[in-house]
Design a protein around this motif. Structure first.
Motif, PDB file in Angstrom:
ATOM      1  N   LEU A  92      -7.139   6.527  -5.862  1.00 11.81           N
ATOM      2  CA  LEU A  92      -7.296   7.785  -6.586  1.00 11.81           C
ATOM      3  C   LEU A  92      -8.195   7.622  -7.800  1.00 11.81           C
ATOM      4  O   LEU A  92      -8.877   8.539  -8.184  1.00 11.81           O
ATOM      5  N   GLU A 147       0.825  -1.210   0.000  1.00  8.68           N
ATOM      6  CA  GLU A 147       0.000   0.000   0.000  1.00  8.68           C
ATOM      7  C   GLU A 147       0.861   1.263   0.000  1.00  8.68           C
ATOM      8  O   GLU A 147       0.505   2.255  -0.627  1.00  8.68           O
ATOM      9  N   SER A 148       1.995   1.219   0.672  1.00 10.92           N
ATOM     10  CA  SER A 148       2.906   2.371   0.657  1.00 10.92           C
ATOM     11  C   SER A 148       3.419   2.624  -0.757  1.00 10.92           C
ATOM     12  O   SER A 148       3.461   3.772  -1.210  1.00 10.92           O
ATOM     13  N   TYR A 168      -1.468   5.654  -7.051  1.00 10.72           N
ATOM     14  CA  TYR A 168      -2.695   4.869  -7.159  1.00 10.72           C
ATOM     15  C   TYR A 168      -3.596   5.060  -5.944  1.00 10.72           C
ATOM     16  O   TYR A 168      -4.792   4.857  -6.035  1.00 10.72           O
ATOM     17  N   MET A 169      -3.004   5.400  -4.806  1.00 11.03           N
ATOM     18  CA  MET A 169      -3.790   5.524  -3.577  1.00 11.03           C
ATOM     19  C   MET A 169      -3.491   6.858  -2.910  1.00 11.03           C
ATOM     20  O   MET A 169      -2.367   7.334  -2.934  1.00 11.03           O
ATOM     21  N   ALA A 170      -4.505   7.424  -2.317  1.00  5.78           N
ATOM     22  CA  ALA A 170      -4.331   8.614  -1.502  1.00  5.78           C
ATOM     23  C   ALA A 170      -4.227   8.163  -0.052  1.00  5.78           C
ATOM     24  O   ALA A 170      -4.437   6.995   0.260  1.00  5.78           O
ATOM     25  N   ASP A 171      -3.911   9.067   0.842  1.00  6.61           N
ATOM     26  CA  ASP A 171      -3.879   8.700   2.255  1.00  6.61           C
ATOM     27  C   ASP A 171      -5.252   8.204   2.662  1.00  6.61           C
ATOM     28  O   ASP A 171      -6.271   8.655   2.158  1.00  6.61           O
ATOM     29  N   ARG A 186       0.736   4.143  -2.851  1.00 10.05           N
ATOM     30  CA  ARG A 186       0.566   5.578  -2.571  1.00 10.05           C
ATOM     31  C   ARG A 186       1.630   6.389  -3.302  1.00 10.05           C
ATOM     32  O   ARG A 186       1.329   7.392  -3.933  1.00 10.05           O
ATOM     33  N   ASN A 195      -6.038   5.041   2.237  1.00 12.04           N
ATOM     34  CA  ASN A 195      -6.261   3.882   1.366  1.00 12.04           C
ATOM     35  C   ASN A 195      -7.365   4.076   0.341  1.00 12.04           C
ATOM     36  O   ASN A 195      -7.906   3.113  -0.173  1.00 12.04           O
TER      37      ASN A 195
END
Length: 156
Positions: free
Chosen positions: A81, A65-66, A73-76, A69, A78
């Motif tokens: 985007l 997941e990090s 692909y991911m914002a804070d 981010r 989880n």
């Protein structure tokens, strides 16, 4: 150059170097070619697909997941985007798959593409296919932003 491309690549390189791993070691552990990994690290390739990021996270023993981010692909929290950008429909996915098959077919022809007068290696073909798929997906998403709302429902 897209910030995510260079940021993600330099982040991967920093992790790899901090763990005293060579490019070839990470390539071996992740089952990603060394050339492909080099292009990722140097920002010469678009942000890789989620499956490639998963392989890198496992090879580098880093939180998936990090990495997602950092890749954008991911914002804070989880949240993906892509939820805030136009979604690709099943029809879009089928259209992209058809385009990619045609490009793959073109690259596979014996009288196909040459690179500086030489036949293309499988690695070069793979790189072109990755870049084309990324470009087609991005263009499709961007195009959706500019389709008037009253016509968007008809496209799904």
């Amino acid at each position: 150059m897209d910030d995510f491309m260079s940021d993600f690549g330099s982040y991967i390189k920093k992790i790899r170097e901090s763990k005293n791993l060579t490019l070839n070691q990470v390539a071996l552990y992740s089952e990603i070619s060394a050339a492909q990994l080099s292009r990722i690290e140097n920002g010469k390739r678009g942000v890789p697909k989620a499956t490639t990021i998963k392989k890198l996270s496992e090879a580098l023993k880093e939180d998936y997941e990090s990495l997602m981010r950092v890749a954008g692909y991911m914002a804070d929290g989880n949240n993906l985007l892509k939820e805030t950008s136009p979604q690709l429909t099943d029809k879009d996915e089928k259209d992209i798959a058809k385009r990619m098959e045609k490009i793959k077919e073109d690259l596979s022809n014996d009288d196909g593409y040459m690179l500086m007068g030489e036949p293309m290696s499988e690695e070069a073909k793979e790189s072109i296919l990755d870049a084309m798929e990324y470009a087609i997906r991005q263009a499709t998403r961007i195009n959706k932003k500019y389709i008037p709302k009253k016509h968007r429902d008809n496209q799904e």
